[in-house]
Scaffold this active site. Structure first.
Site, PDB file in Angstrom:
ATOM      1  N   ILE A 130       0.761  -5.695   9.432  1.00 62.00           N
ATOM      2  CA  ILE A 130      -0.298  -6.438  10.146  1.00 62.00           C
ATOM      3  C   ILE A 130      -1.542  -6.609   9.275  1.00 62.00           C
ATOM      4  O   ILE A 130      -2.078  -7.714   9.136  1.00 62.00           O
ATOM      5  CB  ILE A 130      -0.651  -5.733  11.471  1.00 62.00           C
ATOM      6  CG1 ILE A 130       0.543  -5.753  12.425  1.00 62.00           C
ATOM      7  CG2 ILE A 130      -1.850  -6.423  12.138  1.00 62.00           C
ATOM      8  CD1 ILE A 130       0.361  -4.903  13.691  1.00 62.00           C
ATOM      9  N   GLY A 131      -2.011  -5.507   8.692  1.00 61.96           N
ATOM     10  CA  GLY A 131      -3.219  -5.595   7.864  1.00 61.96           C
ATOM     11  C   GLY A 131      -3.021  -6.575   6.717  1.00 61.96           C
ATOM     12  O   GLY A 131      -3.895  -7.409   6.432  1.00 61.96           O
ATOM     13  N   ARG A 157       9.146 -33.639  10.359  1.00 64.06           N
ATOM     14  CA  ARG A 157       8.035 -33.498  11.314  1.00 64.06           C
ATOM     15  C   ARG A 157       7.195 -32.253  11.024  1.00 64.06           C
ATOM     16  O   ARG A 157       6.002 -32.189  11.375  1.00 64.06           O
ATOM     17  CB  ARG A 157       8.558 -33.461  12.747  1.00 64.06           C
ATOM     18  CG  ARG A 157       9.354 -32.209  13.103  1.00 64.06           C
ATOM     19  CD  ARG A 157      10.011 -32.329  14.470  1.00 64.06           C
ATOM     20  NE  ARG A 157      10.653 -31.099  14.895  1.00 64.06           N
ATOM     21  CZ  ARG A 157      11.837 -30.652  14.445  1.00 64.06           C
ATOM     22  NH1 ARG A 157      12.492 -31.331  13.507  1.00 64.06           N
ATOM     23  NH2 ARG A 157      12.352 -29.527  14.906  1.00 64.06           N
ATOM     24  N   HIS A 158       7.806 -31.274  10.367  1.00 64.81           N
ATOM     25  CA  HIS A 158       7.079 -30.036  10.070  1.00 64.81           C
ATOM     26  C   HIS A 158       6.025 -30.241   8.978  1.00 64.81           C
ATOM     27  O   HIS A 158       5.051 -29.513   8.906  1.00 64.81           O
ATOM     28  CB  HIS A 158       8.055 -28.931   9.678  1.00 64.81           C
ATOM     29  CG  HIS A 158       9.055 -28.633  10.754  1.00 64.81           C
ATOM     30  ND1 HIS A 158       8.677 -28.136  11.982  1.00 64.81           N
ATOM     31  CD2 HIS A 158      10.399 -28.821  10.806  1.00 64.81           C
ATOM     32  CE1 HIS A 158       9.757 -28.005  12.742  1.00 64.81           C
ATOM     33  NE2 HIS A 158      10.810 -28.420  12.054  1.00 64.81           N
ATOM     34  N   CYS A 184       3.109  -3.143   4.022  1.00 63.39           N
ATOM     35  CA  CYS A 184       2.289  -1.975   4.380  1.00 63.39           C
ATOM     36  C   CYS A 184       3.024  -1.262   5.518  1.00 63.39           C
ATOM     37  O   CYS A 184       4.222  -1.473   5.724  1.00 63.39           O
ATOM     38  CB  CYS A 184       0.847  -2.353   4.715  1.00 63.39           C
ATOM     39  SG  CYS A 184       0.593  -3.393   6.160  1.00 63.39           S
ATOM     40  N   GLY A 185       2.343  -0.392   6.229  1.00 61.37           N
ATOM     41  CA  GLY A 185       3.018   0.359   7.278  1.00 61.37           C
ATOM     42  C   GLY A 185       3.523  -0.547   8.389  1.00 61.37           C
ATOM     43  O   GLY A 185       4.678  -0.460   8.817  1.00 61.37           O
ATOM     44  N   THR A 186       2.644  -1.419   8.854  1.00 58.71           N
ATOM     45  CA  THR A 186       3.001  -2.337   9.936  1.00 58.71           C
ATOM     46  C   THR A 186       3.182  -3.780   9.475  1.00 58.71           C
ATOM     47  O   THR A 186       3.749  -4.592  10.215  1.00 58.71           O
ATOM     48  CB  THR A 186       1.885  -2.371  11.000  1.00 58.71           C
ATOM     49  OG1 THR A 186       0.679  -2.833  10.343  1.00 58.71           O
ATOM     50  CG2 THR A 186       1.657  -1.001  11.614  1.00 58.71           C
ATOM     51  N   ASP A 215       0.861  -1.178   0.000  1.00 54.90           N
ATOM     52  CA  ASP A 215       0.000   0.000   0.000  1.00 54.90           C
ATOM     53  C   ASP A 215       0.902   1.234   0.000  1.00 54.90           C
ATOM     54  O   ASP A 215       2.131   1.125  -0.167  1.00 54.90           O
ATOM     55  CB  ASP A 215      -1.026  -0.043   1.144  1.00 54.90           C
ATOM     56  CG  ASP A 215      -0.429   0.241   2.520  1.00 54.90           C
ATOM     57  OD1 ASP A 215       0.796   0.405   2.633  1.00 54.90           O
ATOM     58  OD2 ASP A 215      -1.207   0.285   3.500  1.00 54.90           O
ATOM     59  N   HIS A 270      10.100 -24.127   9.268  1.00 50.95           N
ATOM     60  CA  HIS A 270       9.113 -24.871  10.058  1.00 50.95           C
ATOM     61  C   HIS A 270       7.688 -24.768   9.529  1.00 50.95           C
ATOM     62  O   HIS A 270       6.932 -25.736   9.614  1.00 50.95           O
ATOM     63  CB  HIS A 270       9.121 -24.371  11.517  1.00 50.95           C
ATOM     64  CG  HIS A 270      10.386 -24.698  12.247  1.00 50.95           C
ATOM     65  ND1 HIS A 270      10.479 -24.647  13.624  1.00 50.95           N
ATOM     66  CD2 HIS A 270      11.608 -25.099  11.810  1.00 50.95           C
ATOM     67  CE1 HIS A 270      11.708 -24.989  13.995  1.00 50.95           C
ATOM     68  NE2 HIS A 270      12.413 -25.255  12.913  1.00 50.95           N
TER      69      HIS A 270
HETATM   70  C1  RB5 Z   1      -1.928   2.811   6.387  1.00 53.16           C
HETATM   71  O1  RB5 Z   1      -1.977   4.027   7.050  1.00 53.16           O
HETATM   72  C2  RB5 Z   1      -1.774   1.663   7.374  1.00 53.16           C
HETATM   73  O2  RB5 Z   1      -2.938   1.492   8.098  1.00 53.16           O
HETATM   74  C3  RB5 Z   1      -1.401   0.394   6.643  1.00 53.16           C
HETATM   75  O3  RB5 Z   1      -0.252   0.600   5.886  1.00 53.16           O
HETATM   76  C4  RB5 Z   1      -1.093  -0.831   7.511  1.00 53.16           C
HETATM   77  O4  RB5 Z   1      -0.177  -0.527   8.506  1.00 53.16           O
HETATM   78  C5  RB5 Z   1      -2.258  -1.579   7.989  1.00 53.16           C
HETATM   79  O5  RB5 Z   1      -2.147  -2.611   8.656  1.00 53.16           O
END
Ligand code: RB5
Length: 153
Positions: free
Chosen positions: A73-74, A136-137, A69-71, A12, A102
Site C-alpha cells: 500500500i505505501g 477504448r482503453h 513492501c509489507g502490504t 523495503d 485496461h
Molecule cells: C513496514 O513495517 C511497513 O509499514 C511497510 O512495509 C508497508 O507495508 C507500508 O505500506
C-alpha cells in the site's frame, strides 16, 4: 541496457524475499533488472525506494517497475504521485492481467506479508506477460494523464 525490457525494482525491509523471487523470474524471461535496494533486513522508509523506481519509470528510463513492501500500500501511494506512473497494487493474477490490459499499469506493487512468495510471483508473471489492449482503453488512459497534468504545478 535496453529500455524496452528494463524493469526498475525496489523493496523495503518487509519485501526483500518476494523482490528477489520476482527478479529471478524476470531475468529468466529476458527482462533487464535495475535493483534500487533495499538489500538487508534493517528497517528503511518505503517512500525512499518507491521514489527511486518511480523516477525511472516516469522518465522512461525503465519500461516497468516493481515495488514490494509489507502490504504494497505505501509503495503504491508514493508511486502514483509521480508523473507518468500508473502503479497497481495487485492481490490476484486476474487484477494483474486486467490492469495491464485496461489501465496500461507500468508499476506493479506487491505486499509480501499479504500474498507471500508463491502467489506473489504468479501475480508478477501475469502482470509482465500481459499487453495493454489499447482501443477504448487508450482514451481512458489519456484521461488519467489529463488529470495528472491538471493537478501538477
Ligand atoms: C513496514 O513495517 C511497513 O509499514 C511497510 O512495509 C508497508 O507495508 C507500508 O505500506
Amino acid at each position: 541496457m535496453s529500455t524496452q525490457k528494463k524493469v526498475a525494482i525496489a523493496c523495503d525491509h518487509a519485501g526483500t524475499e518476494l523482490k528477489k523471487a520476482v527478479a529471478a523470474m524476470l531475468e529468466k524471461r529476458g527482462f533487464a533488472i535495475e535493483d534500487f535496494g533495499t538489500h538487508g533486513n534493517d528497517s528503511v522508509d518505503y517512500p525512499d525506494f518507491a521514489s527511486e523506481v518511480s523516477r525511472r519509470v516516469g522518465s522512461g528510463d525503465a519500461a516497468f517497475g516493481l515495488l514490494v513492501c509489507g502490504t504494497g500500500i505505501g509503495m503504491s501511494i508514493v508511486a502514483n504521485k509521480y508523473r507518468g506512473v500508473r502503479a497497481a497494487l495487485c492481490h490476484t493474477e486476474f487484477e494483474a492481467r486486467a490492469t495491464r490490459q485496461h489501465n496500461d499499469a507500468n508499476v506493479l506493487c506487491l505486499g509480501e506479508r499479504v500474498v507471500g512468495l508463491g502467489l506473489g510471483v504468479a501475480i508478477a508473471e501475469a502482470f509482465y506477460d500481459t499487453q495493454f489492449e489499447g482501443g477504448r482503453h487508450m482514451r481512458r488512459v489519456q484521461k488519467i494523464a489529463d488529470a495528472e497534468a491538471e493537478n501538477s504545478r
